[in-house]
Design an enzyme around this catalytic site. Structure first.
Site, PDB file in Angstrom:
ATOM      1  N   SER A  42      10.277  35.825  52.407  1.00 40.41           N
ATOM      2  CA  SER A  42       9.253  36.343  53.317  1.00 40.41           C
ATOM      3  C   SER A  42       7.882  36.183  52.670  1.00 40.41           C
ATOM      4  O   SER A  42       7.742  36.299  51.447  1.00 40.41           O
ATOM      5  CB  SER A  42       9.498  37.821  53.624  1.00 40.41           C
ATOM      6  OG  SER A  42      10.732  38.000  54.276  1.00 40.41           O
ATOM      7  N   HIS A  43       6.889  35.930  53.506  1.00 38.63           N
ATOM      8  CA  HIS A  43       5.533  35.710  52.988  1.00 38.63           C
ATOM      9  C   HIS A  43       4.504  36.224  53.977  1.00 38.63           C
ATOM     10  O   HIS A  43       4.799  36.453  55.145  1.00 38.63           O
ATOM     11  CB  HIS A  43       5.308  34.221  52.699  1.00 38.63           C
ATOM     12  CG  HIS A  43       5.496  33.349  53.906  1.00 38.63           C
ATOM     13  ND1 HIS A  43       4.503  33.117  54.823  1.00 38.63           N
ATOM     14  CD2 HIS A  43       6.584  32.680  54.349  1.00 38.63           C
ATOM     15  CE1 HIS A  43       4.964  32.327  55.774  1.00 38.63           C
ATOM     16  NE2 HIS A  43       6.234  32.049  55.523  1.00 38.63           N
TER      17      HIS A  43
END
Length: 118
Positions: A42-43
């Protein structure tokens, strides 16, 4: 700089996918599906400034990779969802429309790593 973001979480199954499939899956951290979060890096939501093409550079942390193929919707899903599957096999033909292929070994991704396409 075509795209820049920072890793905020590593899903529980990311290491297994990296070892067994030579791939990592990216998704924006605002995705609400827990199953997707389990398999994803996730970013932060990033802005895609330009299309990604063969010959571009992907950087994850301090590792740099050459992009060897780009699926026909990979840029769109990266722009819309922060999503793409990155395969570390140097293949010059994307097998799936959302894949990007790069030359090199899957890096160890850590929270805080910066991911860029140039």
């Amino acid at each position: 700089m075509k795209y820049k973001t920072k890793v905020t979480a590593i899903g529980a199954m990311v290491q297994e996918l990296a070892e067994d499939g030579n791939l990592i899956i990216l998704f924006n951290d605002d995705i609400n599906d827990s199953d997707l979060k389990d398999i994803s890096v996730s970013h932060e939501v990033g802005v895609l400034n330009e299309e990604i093409f063969v010959g571009d550079k992907l950087t994850i942390g301090d590792k740099i990779f050459d992009v060897t193929s780009v699926g026909n919707i990979a840029t769109k899903t990266l722009k819309d969802l922060g999503h793409c599957t990155i395969k570390f096999d140097g293949d010059t033909k994307a097998n799936l429309p959302g894949e990007l292929h790069v030359d090199g070994l899957v890096p160890e991704v850590k929270v805080g790593d910066v991911i860029t396409f140039e």
